[in-house]
Enzyme design. Structure first.
Site, PDB file in Angstrom:
ATOM      1  N   LYS A  49      62.032  60.068  40.418  1.00 19.98           N
ATOM      2  CA  LYS A  49      63.170  59.146  40.493  1.00 19.98           C
ATOM      3  C   LYS A  49      64.382  59.749  39.793  1.00 19.98           C
ATOM      4  O   LYS A  49      65.517  59.630  40.256  1.00 19.98           O
ATOM      5  CB  LYS A  49      62.770  57.791  39.891  1.00 19.98           C
ATOM      6  N   GLN A  93      58.773  50.966  35.010  1.00 21.03           N
ATOM      7  CA  GLN A  93      57.678  51.509  35.813  1.00 21.03           C
ATOM      8  C   GLN A  93      56.392  50.716  35.584  1.00 21.03           C
ATOM      9  O   GLN A  93      56.011  50.446  34.449  1.00 21.03           O
ATOM     10  CB  GLN A  93      57.477  52.995  35.467  1.00 21.03           C
ATOM     11  N   ASP A 116      64.175  47.070  41.693  1.00 20.99           N
ATOM     12  CA  ASP A 116      62.784  47.058  42.167  1.00 20.99           C
ATOM     13  C   ASP A 116      62.497  45.853  43.063  1.00 20.99           C
ATOM     14  O   ASP A 116      61.513  45.850  43.794  1.00 20.99           O
ATOM     15  CB  ASP A 116      61.824  46.969  40.968  1.00 20.99           C
TER      16      ASP A 116
HETATM   17  N1  GUN Z   1      54.538  51.433  40.382  1.00 25.72           N
HETATM   18  C1  GUN Z   1      54.138  51.712  41.642  1.00 25.72           C
HETATM   19  N2  GUN Z   1      55.139  51.460  42.517  1.00 25.72           N
HETATM   20  C2  GUN Z   1      56.190  51.025  41.785  1.00 25.72           C
HETATM   21  C3  GUN Z   1      57.516  50.606  42.122  1.00 25.72           C
HETATM   22  O1  GUN Z   1      57.940  50.573  43.281  1.00 25.72           O
HETATM   23  N3  GUN Z   1      58.288  50.235  41.076  1.00 25.72           N
HETATM   24  C4  GUN Z   1      57.842  50.235  39.800  1.00 25.72           C
HETATM   25  N4  GUN Z   1      58.678  49.838  38.850  1.00 25.72           N
HETATM   26  N5  GUN Z   1      56.631  50.600  39.451  1.00 25.72           N
HETATM   27  C5  GUN Z   1      55.814  50.990  40.451  1.00 25.72           C
END
Ligand code: GUN
Length: 289
Positions: A49, A93, A116
């Site tokens: 990211k 996350q 998100d």
């Molecule tokens: N863990 C797995 N997929 C995601 C996501 O799309 N966003 C976040 N914040 N954590 C994740």
């Protein structure tokens, strides 16, 4: 059988976003990435990211509290980012350590910075088909993959395997929207579903997001189906330097010959999740600026 190339489609989107960001007035978009602890998968995802942000011209702010952070301390950290006019998007996350209530954390993030799409307000807007909200990145990425691969959803039976907040539920809500790119008939299946193979065999488009390595076998798939494999599972493999290999929720060797199209793991849905996060961050900058 045709492979859906998520790396290529995500790279196209990232190039489009880079052009859009260069044309934005004022400061570049800023994304705060919060990773609690050192979970190896989370370390790898957050790095991706961060790298995508740098490519596009999005500023990233990296905050890595220790696994021992309390829920109240994490709330205080989020409150600070919510109040900071220099931050457009906030991502915490998942997964979080057991002593922290994940949904409470998602709700603490200001809805207008929730890139998100897990906040109550954004899930509500998704249900209401209000496009000012943020849609969760993996489901949004799946829809984008299907569209850009020429797969029509309208009138088709989409079976979603998995009911998580992060993938299954929002994917079903998207596929059923009254939009020309959606308009599917949707079934959600999960661990408590009776006669699961009979249902998945009805799918024109099967979205596997159950989190179990190679769960979907050939007997569960209709010949000619489009299969989207959302799983990222680490399976022990002593022949690899890392000691493991990545595999999806689909048993690729036996299922792929049956399919009209299928996504590989890695290189399918994963890169699209990152691309959609970037898209949401640019949207947040536009809406908040
Ligand atoms: N863990 C797995 N997929 C995601 C996501 O799309 N966003 C976040 N914040 N954590 C994740």
């Amino acid at each position: 059988m045709e492979l859906i190339d998520g790396n290529k489609i995500a790279a196209d989107i990232i190039a489009e976003l880079k052009t859009q960001v260069a044309a934005l007035p004022g400061r570049p978009p800023c994304l705060a990435l919060v990773r609690v602890g050192e979970d190896p998968a989370s370390v790898s995802y957050v790095k991706k990211k961060e790298a995508a942000s740098a490519t596009i011209g999005i500023t990233s702010r990296l905050i890595y509290p220790p696994v021992t952070i309390t829920q109240d301390e994490l709330f205080a950290l989020i409150d600070g980012l919510n109040a900071d006019p220099g931050v457009d998007g906030i991502l915490v996350q998942s997964p979080l350590p057991k002593h922290i209530n994940e949904v409470a954390v998602f709700r603490r993030i200001a809805a207008h910075k929730d890139v998100d799409g897990f906040h109550t307000m954004n899930l509500g807007k998704l249900a209401q088909e209000d496009d000012t909200g943020f849609v969760a990145c993996t489901p949004a990425g799946i829809m984008e993959l299907l569209q850009r691969s020429g797969v029509t959803l309208a009138g088709q039976h989409v079976v979603v395997l998995g009911r998580s907040l992060i993938v299954g539920k929002p994917a079903a809500l998207l596929a059923v929207q009254r939009k020309t790119w959606a308009n599917a008939t949707v079934t959600i299946c999960h661990s408590q579903t009776a006669n699961l193979p009979a249902l998945t065999r009805q799918a024109d488009i099967l979205i596997a997001a159950i989190g179990k390595a190679e769960f979907v076998t050939a007997d569960m798939v209709k010949p000619g189906a489009v299969v989207i494999d959302v799983g990222v599972n680490r399976v022990a493999d002593p022949s690899k330097k890392s000691g493991y290999r990545l595999t999806g929720d689909v048993h690729f060797p036996t299922v792929s010959p049956l399919c009209r199209k299928i996504t590989p793991v890695p290189g399918g849905v994963g890169p699209m999740t990152v691309a959609m996060l970037m898209q949401n961050t640019v949207k947040a900058r536009r809406q908040n600026g």
